[in-house]
Scaffold this active site. Structure first.
Site, PDB file in Angstrom:
ATOM      1  N   SER A  15      -7.780 -19.957  -4.978  1.00 25.27           N
ATOM      2  CA  SER A  15      -9.190 -20.155  -5.345  1.00 25.27           C
ATOM      3  C   SER A  15      -9.877 -18.900  -5.861  1.00 25.27           C
ATOM      4  O   SER A  15     -11.040 -18.956  -6.266  1.00 25.27           O
ATOM      5  CB  SER A  15      -9.977 -20.701  -4.140  1.00 25.27           C
ATOM      6  OG  SER A  15      -9.539 -22.012  -3.832  1.00 25.27           O
ATOM      7  N   SER A 129       1.786  -5.085  -1.765  1.00 23.38           N
ATOM      8  CA  SER A 129       0.812  -4.057  -2.105  1.00 23.38           C
ATOM      9  C   SER A 129       1.501  -2.706  -2.150  1.00 23.38           C
ATOM     10  O   SER A 129       2.395  -2.421  -1.350  1.00 23.38           O
ATOM     11  CB  SER A 129      -0.316  -4.007  -1.075  1.00 23.38           C
ATOM     12  OG  SER A 129      -1.160  -2.889  -1.292  1.00 23.38           O
ATOM     13  N   TYR A 141      -3.052  -3.059   7.522  1.00 21.94           N
ATOM     14  CA  TYR A 141      -2.816  -3.782   6.273  1.00 21.94           C
ATOM     15  C   TYR A 141      -1.455  -3.399   5.704  1.00 21.94           C
ATOM     16  O   TYR A 141      -0.661  -4.263   5.309  1.00 21.94           O
ATOM     17  CB  TYR A 141      -3.924  -3.440   5.276  1.00 21.94           C
ATOM     18  CG  TYR A 141      -3.800  -4.090   3.921  1.00 21.94           C
ATOM     19  CD1 TYR A 141      -4.179  -5.415   3.723  1.00 21.94           C
ATOM     20  CD2 TYR A 141      -3.317  -3.373   2.826  1.00 21.94           C
ATOM     21  CE1 TYR A 141      -4.079  -6.008   2.473  1.00 21.94           C
ATOM     22  CE2 TYR A 141      -3.217  -3.951   1.574  1.00 21.94           C
ATOM     23  CZ  TYR A 141      -3.597  -5.275   1.397  1.00 21.94           C
ATOM     24  OH  TYR A 141      -3.493  -5.849   0.159  1.00 21.94           O
ATOM     25  N   ALA A 143       1.149  -2.300   7.222  1.00 21.23           N
ATOM     26  CA  ALA A 143       2.257  -2.818   8.030  1.00 21.23           C
ATOM     27  C   ALA A 143       2.569  -4.264   7.676  1.00 21.23           C
ATOM     28  O   ALA A 143       3.738  -4.655   7.601  1.00 21.23           O
ATOM     29  CB  ALA A 143       1.911  -2.695   9.512  1.00 21.23           C
TER      30      ALA A 143
END
Length: 233
Positions: A15, A129, A141, A143
């Site tokens: 979305s 990322s 984040y 990890a």
């Protein structure tokens, strides 16, 4: 890969941001797309259907995946970013990111990838990322995104002989609504040497290639779209 008359993709996070760009790119290439997102769908297309679902809710997520039916591709783009240094880490933030980034796709893949392997063809792309390599203030984040690489390599090893590929696409800072999230405004994004943020459509272009027949020999890889950031690392 899927035959021309049988191309159905399941896209999480469809979305907004990267997920929406991927869903739209697939639709443009003739795929049927099933979107899963907590937010209402923003794509209107005859080949697109969506379910509003909290992917952190195990029962609801698995029910939505089963209802979607068979797919030839799975793209996990749903994500959330919470930041914090040591001394201010939040267990709730950690649990949220682990559930959404890692646990949700494990449960989804557990339902759909065996069927791909049995059919002898399939594609899985996880949106990771560049931060997975570590960054101050983003340990939780990082990890969860690093865990996606381990999942992809493990699943790729299990399915490579069955015609299924599993890869991770890891962008640097990307121009999405996530960058404006109040939960991360204390840690502004760092522009890569390219001099601008990565665009969602650029990530979508790589993902669609990885779903193509020409990408059949690429599996178990993490591919960065970093705008040159890795050159200085």
């Amino acid at each position: 890969m899927a035959t021309e008359d049988m191309k159905r993709a399941l896209v999480t996070g469809s979305s907004s941001g990267i997920g929406m760009a991927i869903a739209q790119a697939l639709l443009d290439q003739g795929w049927d797309v099933i979107g899963l997102d907590l937010a209402p769908a923003r794509i209107v297309h005859p080949a697109f259907s969506s379910t509003e679902v909290n992917l952190c809710n195990t029962e609801a997520a698995e029910r939505a995946v089963r209802s979607a039916g068979g797919v030839q591709a799975l793209i996990h783009a749903a994500g959330v970013l919470r930041v914090g240094p040591l001394g201010a880490l939040s267990g709730e933030d950690s649990a949220l990111m682990w559930q959404l980034h890692v646990d949700a796709v494990m449960r989804i893949a557990n339902l759909v990838v065996p069927a791909m392997a049995q059919a002898g063809a399939g594609r899985v792309v996880l949106i990771g990322s560049r931060v997975a390599r570590g960054m101050a203030g983003r340990s939780q984040y990082a990890a969860t995104k690093a865990a996606l690489v381990a999942l992809a390599r493990s699943w790729a090893a299990e399915t490579v002989a069955s015609g299924v590929t599993v890869n991770v696409v890891s962008p640097a800072a990307t121009e999405t609504a996530m960058l404006a999230d109040p939960a991360r405004t204390t840690v502004p994004p760092k522009l890569p040497p390219l001099g601008r943020l990565i665009q969602p459509r650029e990530i979508a272009a790589l993902v669609t290639f990885l779903l193509s027949p020409d990408a059949a020999a690429i599996t178990g890889q993490e591919i960065q779209i970093c705008g040159g950031a890795s050159l200085a690392a």
